[in-house]
Design an enzyme around this catalytic site. Structure first.
Site, PDB file in Angstrom:
ATOM      1  CB  SER A 120      -0.800   0.163   1.308  1.00 45.58           C
ATOM      2  OG  SER A 120      -1.763  -0.771   1.243  1.00 45.58           O
ATOM      3  CG  HIS A 141      -1.895  -0.216  -4.172  1.00 46.79           C
ATOM      4  ND1 HIS A 141      -2.096   1.166  -4.062  1.00 46.79           N
ATOM      5  CD2 HIS A 141      -2.379  -1.124  -3.221  1.00 46.79           C
ATOM      6  CE1 HIS A 141      -2.558   1.302  -2.848  1.00 46.79           C
ATOM      7  NE2 HIS A 141      -2.872   0.082  -2.381  1.00 46.79           N
ATOM      8  CD  GLU A 153      -1.573   4.083  -6.668  1.00 48.52           C
ATOM      9  OE1 GLU A 153      -1.667   3.502  -5.423  1.00 48.52           O
ATOM     10  OE2 GLU A 153      -1.744   5.287  -6.477  1.00 48.52           O
ATOM     11  CG  ASN A 191      -3.220   3.820   0.212  1.00 40.18           C
ATOM     12  OD1 ASN A 191      -4.252   4.008   0.620  1.00 40.18           O
ATOM     13  ND2 ASN A 191      -2.555   2.634   0.321  1.00 40.18           N
TER      14      ASN A 191
HETATM   15  N1  CAA Z   1     -15.885  -8.583  -1.679  1.00 35.90           N
HETATM   16  C1  CAA Z   1     -16.678  -9.046  -2.802  1.00 35.90           C
HETATM   17  N2  CAA Z   1     -17.642  -8.113  -3.273  1.00 35.90           N
HETATM   18  C2  CAA Z   1     -18.151  -7.298  -2.251  1.00 35.90           C
HETATM   19  C3  CAA Z   1     -17.604  -7.079  -1.000  1.00 35.90           C
HETATM   20  C4  CAA Z   1     -16.451  -7.959  -0.767  1.00 35.90           C
HETATM   21  N3  CAA Z   1     -15.843  -7.752   0.378  1.00 35.90           N
HETATM   22  N4  CAA Z   1     -18.079  -6.132  -0.457  1.00 35.90           N
HETATM   23  C5  CAA Z   1     -19.161  -5.685  -1.197  1.00 35.90           C
HETATM   24  N5  CAA Z   1     -19.202  -6.409  -2.214  1.00 35.90           N
HETATM   25  C6  CAA Z   1     -20.135  -6.409  -3.623  1.00 35.90           C
HETATM   26  C7  CAA Z   1     -21.596  -6.641  -3.153  1.00 35.90           C
HETATM   27  O1  CAA Z   1     -21.804  -8.034  -2.990  1.00 35.90           O
HETATM   28  C8  CAA Z   1     -22.202  -5.988  -3.853  1.00 35.90           C
HETATM   29  O2  CAA Z   1     -22.837  -6.450  -5.066  1.00 35.90           O
HETATM   30  P1  CAA Z   1     -24.133  -6.963  -5.472  1.00 35.90           P
HETATM   31  O3  CAA Z   1     -25.022  -6.417  -4.500  1.00 35.90           O
HETATM   32  O4  CAA Z   1     -24.086  -6.718  -6.942  1.00 35.90           O
HETATM   33  O5  CAA Z   1     -24.059  -8.509  -5.307  1.00 35.90           O
HETATM   34  C9  CAA Z   1     -21.652  -4.593  -4.248  1.00 35.90           C
HETATM   35  O6  CAA Z   1     -20.176  -4.961  -3.777  1.00 35.90           O
HETATM   36  C10 CAA Z   1     -22.161  -3.677  -3.471  1.00 35.90           C
HETATM   37  O7  CAA Z   1     -22.113  -3.757  -1.912  1.00 35.90           O
HETATM   38  P2  CAA Z   1     -23.340  -3.342  -1.005  1.00 35.90           P
HETATM   39  O8  CAA Z   1     -24.677  -3.198  -1.487  1.00 35.90           O
HETATM   40  O9  CAA Z   1     -23.496  -4.556   0.145  1.00 35.90           O
HETATM   41  O10 CAA Z   1     -22.849  -2.415  -0.396  1.00 35.90           O
HETATM   42  P3  CAA Z   1     -22.353  -0.930  -0.799  1.00 35.90           P
HETATM   43  O11 CAA Z   1     -23.234  -0.263  -1.877  1.00 35.90           O
HETATM   44  O12 CAA Z   1     -21.862   0.081   0.248  1.00 35.90           O
HETATM   45  O13 CAA Z   1     -20.839  -1.259  -1.373  1.00 35.90           O
HETATM   46  C11 CAA Z   1     -18.502  -1.054  -1.281  1.00 35.90           C
HETATM   47  C12 CAA Z   1     -19.973  -1.857  -0.651  1.00 35.90           C
HETATM   48  C13 CAA Z   1     -18.270  -1.392  -2.648  1.00 35.90           C
HETATM   49  C14 CAA Z   1     -17.462  -1.578  -0.288  1.00 35.90           C
HETATM   50  C15 CAA Z   1     -18.645   0.391  -0.957  1.00 35.90           C
HETATM   51  O14 CAA Z   1     -18.953   0.566   0.377  1.00 35.90           O
HETATM   52  C16 CAA Z   1     -17.334   1.103  -1.396  1.00 35.90           C
HETATM   53  O15 CAA Z   1     -17.146   1.352  -2.282  1.00 35.90           O
HETATM   54  N6  CAA Z   1     -16.584   1.524  -0.256  1.00 35.90           N
HETATM   55  C17 CAA Z   1     -15.314   2.355  -0.434  1.00 35.90           C
HETATM   56  C18 CAA Z   1     -14.474   1.279  -0.729  1.00 35.90           C
HETATM   57  C19 CAA Z   1     -12.933   2.049  -0.787  1.00 35.90           C
HETATM   58  O16 CAA Z   1     -12.758   3.001  -0.754  1.00 35.90           O
HETATM   59  N7  CAA Z   1     -12.059   1.242  -0.983  1.00 35.90           N
HETATM   60  C20 CAA Z   1     -10.459   1.304  -1.176  1.00 35.90           C
HETATM   61  C21 CAA Z   1     -10.032   1.351   0.070  1.00 35.90           C
HETATM   62  S1  CAA Z   1      -8.264   1.614   0.305  1.00 35.90           S
HETATM   63  C22 CAA Z   1      -7.417   0.576  -0.665  1.00 35.90           C
HETATM   64  O17 CAA Z   1      -7.928  -0.367  -1.239  1.00 35.90           O
HETATM   65  C23 CAA Z   1      -6.043   0.678  -0.769  1.00 35.90           C
HETATM   66  C24 CAA Z   1      -5.340   0.478   0.281  1.00 35.90           C
HETATM   67  O18 CAA Z   1      -4.022   0.376   0.037  1.00 35.90           O
HETATM   68  C25 CAA Z   1      -5.508   0.636   1.736  1.00 35.90           C
HETATM   69  P1  NAD Z   2      -4.443  -9.303   5.860  1.00 39.18           P
HETATM   70  O1  NAD Z   2      -4.043  -9.372   7.284  1.00 39.18           O
HETATM   71  O2  NAD Z   2      -5.726  -9.650   5.929  1.00 39.18           O
HETATM   72  O3  NAD Z   2      -3.511 -10.375   5.385  1.00 39.18           O
HETATM   73  C1  NAD Z   2      -2.248 -10.824   5.408  1.00 39.18           C
HETATM   74  C2  NAD Z   2      -2.067 -12.101   5.330  1.00 39.18           C
HETATM   75  O4  NAD Z   2      -0.623 -12.638   5.018  1.00 39.18           O
HETATM   76  C3  NAD Z   2      -2.332 -13.089   6.527  1.00 39.18           C
HETATM   77  O5  NAD Z   2      -3.217 -14.103   6.252  1.00 39.18           O
HETATM   78  C4  NAD Z   2      -0.841 -13.823   6.968  1.00 39.18           C
HETATM   79  O6  NAD Z   2      -0.971 -15.029   7.655  1.00 39.18           O
HETATM   80  C5  NAD Z   2      -0.247 -13.752   5.734  1.00 39.18           C
HETATM   81  N1  NAD Z   2       1.287 -13.746   5.963  1.00 39.18           N
HETATM   82  C6  NAD Z   2       1.836 -12.712   6.621  1.00 39.18           C
HETATM   83  N2  NAD Z   2       3.132 -13.151   6.537  1.00 39.18           N
HETATM   84  C7  NAD Z   2       3.416 -14.268   5.558  1.00 39.18           C
HETATM   85  C8  NAD Z   2       4.464 -14.636   4.998  1.00 39.18           C
HETATM   86  N3  NAD Z   2       5.675 -14.460   5.282  1.00 39.18           N
HETATM   87  N4  NAD Z   2       4.307 -15.580   3.815  1.00 39.18           N
HETATM   88  C9  NAD Z   2       3.007 -15.881   3.517  1.00 39.18           C
HETATM   89  N5  NAD Z   2       1.993 -15.252   4.445  1.00 39.18           N
HETATM   90  C10 NAD Z   2       2.149 -14.564   5.086  1.00 39.18           C
HETATM   91  O7  NAD Z   2      -3.909  -8.157   5.039  1.00 39.18           O
HETATM   92  P2  NAD Z   2      -4.299  -7.241   3.787  1.00 39.18           P
HETATM   93  O8  NAD Z   2      -5.512  -6.477   4.367  1.00 39.18           O
HETATM   94  O9  NAD Z   2      -4.886  -8.421   3.050  1.00 39.18           O
HETATM   95  O10 NAD Z   2      -3.131  -6.723   3.473  1.00 39.18           O
HETATM   96  C11 NAD Z   2      -1.924  -7.561   2.734  1.00 39.18           C
HETATM   97  C12 NAD Z   2      -1.131  -6.622   1.735  1.00 39.18           C
HETATM   98  O11 NAD Z   2      -2.000  -5.678   1.105  1.00 39.18           O
HETATM   99  C13 NAD Z   2      -0.502  -5.315   2.808  1.00 39.18           C
HETATM  100  O12 NAD Z   2       0.716  -4.993   2.130  1.00 39.18           O
HETATM  101  C14 NAD Z   2      -1.404  -4.260   2.508  1.00 39.18           C
HETATM  102  O13 NAD Z   2      -0.727  -3.053   2.771  1.00 39.18           O
HETATM  103  C15 NAD Z   2      -1.753  -4.209   1.011  1.00 39.18           C
HETATM  104  N6  NAD Z   2      -3.102  -3.609   0.766  1.00 39.18           N
HETATM  105  C16 NAD Z   2      -4.246  -3.657   1.872  1.00 39.18           C
HETATM  106  C17 NAD Z   2      -5.406  -3.041   1.365  1.00 39.18           C
HETATM  107  C18 NAD Z   2      -6.493  -3.175   2.376  1.00 39.18           C
HETATM  108  O14 NAD Z   2      -7.397  -2.104   2.209  1.00 39.18           O
HETATM  109  N7  NAD Z   2      -6.572  -3.688   3.542  1.00 39.18           N
HETATM  110  C19 NAD Z   2      -5.571  -2.709   0.206  1.00 39.18           C
HETATM  111  C20 NAD Z   2      -4.589  -2.587  -0.769  1.00 39.18           C
HETATM  112  C21 NAD Z   2      -3.266  -3.170  -0.176  1.00 39.18           C
END
Ligand code: CAA
Ligand code: NAD
Length: 284
Positions: A120, A141, A153, A191
């Site tokens: 991330s 990503h 990304e 991020n």
């Molecule tokens: N896995 C698979 N499908 C999923 C799911 C999951 N975990 N969660 C929701 N869905 C699907 C649902 O099945 C639904 O599809 P259908 O109804 O057509 O079957 C659809 O997504 C919409 O879901 P909901 O109606 O239950 O709820 P919603 O309209 O609120 O959507 C959401 C859920 C798509 C998660 C929405 O809330 C959303 O877009 N949230 C923001 C997500 C976001 O910002 N993601 C980026 C996070 S940051 C990141 O990823 C980067 C990082 O490195 C941290």
């Molecule tokens: P998570 O905690 O759900 O899962 C991580 C998994 O990795 C666990 O099941 C753990 O057992 C396994 N693991 C740890 N060390 C390991 C190793 N040496 N070999 C094999 N398996 C190992 O975490 P996550 O949310 O799936 O995030 C995983 C990666 O994806 C991180 O780098 C995170 O920054 C990135 N990421 C996360 C998100 C998010 O929204 N959570 C979005 C984009 C990218």
């Protein structure tokens, strides 16, 4: 250009399992590896549930679901990567742990294999430096939830080759995703912006600007965000959020990226968000 057919995903958590699902749905064979077999099994369960919903909603046939599941195998042995064309790593957001893994992968995987990280925030150039193939290391990503979100990304390390970039861009399109190229900076684009906003929302809670629900409702109703920032932090995982803030803070050196003390406290308490049952909200 190489035809990527066999992939290994490392880390069977929320991201790794989602990535395995979209890879298999795009017709490729995938090994889902986790050090903890219970985690990859849980990941496979999540994939199965997603596919069952697709069948119920008539987006996929039962035969398609069965074919996708048949393309996924589980593993807890890194040596299973000896025949793959590509690895996508999705383990914990920690450079030391990722570096150990990439050193091992470099020895195990065939010479032609691409080693991608779903990190991330961490530097792809540094991850690549732990291998003897930095030209074949890249950031891929995905966004959470992987089966739903369109963006990937793609992060070029300083030594990533054009060939590697094009292969990965093409792979993203095969998965019906939209690749966007960015350069290797802490937190990339996604991020650097998203987590700074989430961290600011945690400061709002910490300083008592408003209740958690109010902070989230302001951003949902006022800015049309699908989820409020605190609920989104819980969804991402507070450990991951903190790790990203640390990388932004250290890598960019500006105090505006300092992680909120409340975020640190929650992670120290083991309140990691949805995955642990408690974060800013309760999920039990
Ligand atoms: N896995 C698979 N499908 C999923 C799911 C999951 N975990 N969660 C929701 N869905 C699907 C649902 O099945 C639904 O599809 P259908 O109804 O057509 O079957 C659809 O997504 C919409 O879901 P909901 O109606 O239950 O709820 P919603 O309209 O609120 O959507 C959401 C859920 C798509 C998660 C929405 O809330 C959303 O877009 N949230 C923001 C997500 C976001 O910002 N993601 C980026 C996070 S940051 C990141 O990823 C980067 C990082 O490195 C941290
Ligand atoms: P998570 O905690 O759900 O899962 C991580 C998994 O990795 C666990 O099941 C753990 O057992 C396994 N693991 C740890 N060390 C390991 C190793 N040496 N070999 C094999 N398996 C190992 O975490 P996550 O949310 O799936 O995030 C995983 C990666 O994806 C991180 O780098 C995170 O920054 C990135 N990421 C996360 C998100 C998010 O929204 N959570 C979005 C984009 C990218």
């Amino acid at each position: 250009m190489m035809n990527i057919q066999r992939l290994m995903i490392i880390g069977g958590g929320q991201m790794g399992s989602g990535i395995a699902q979209v890879v298999a749905a795009a017709g490729m064979n995938v090994i889902l590896n986790d050090i903890d077999p219970a985690c990859s099994l849980k990941g496979l369960g999540a994939i199965r549930n997603n596919l069952i919903r697709d069948v119920e909603k008539k987006r996929k046939s039962q035969a398609e679901m069965d074919a996708i599941l048949a393309r996924i195998s589980l593993s807890s042995d890194l040596e299973d990567g000896r025949n793959v064309d590509m690895v996508i790593e999705a383990i914990v957001e920690n450079m030391l742990i990722k570096s150990e893994l990439f050193k091992k992968l470099d020895l195990i995987c065939p010479q032609h294999a691409i080693l991608a990280s779903n990190t991330s925030s961490l530097a792809i150039t540094e991850i690549a430096s732990f291998t003897k193939r930095p030209d074949q290391v890249i950031g891929m990503h995905f966004m959470n939830p992987v089966p739903v979100m369109k963006l990937i990304e793609i992060i070029r390390g300083l030594r990533t080759s054009d060939e590697t970039y094009l292969l990965v861009e093409n792979l993203a399109k095969r998965m019906d995703k939209v690749p966007i190229e960015v350069n290797d900076f802490p937190g990339f684009v996604s991020n650097r912006i998203l987590l700074t906003m989430i961290n600011e929302a945690v400061f709002c809670l910490y300083e008592g600007v408003a209740a958690r629900e109010s902070i989230d409702e302001v951003m949902k109703l006022g800015m049309n965000h699908p989820m409020g920032p605190l609920a989104l932090a819980d969804f991402i995982g507070l450990d991951t959020c903190l790790a990203i803030m640390e990388v932004l803070h250290e890598g960019l050196g500006d105090s505006k990226y300092r992680p909120c003390p409340l975020l640190r406290k929650y992670v120290a308490a083991g309140w990691l968000g949805k995955k642990s049952g408690r974060g800013f909200y309760n999920y039990k």
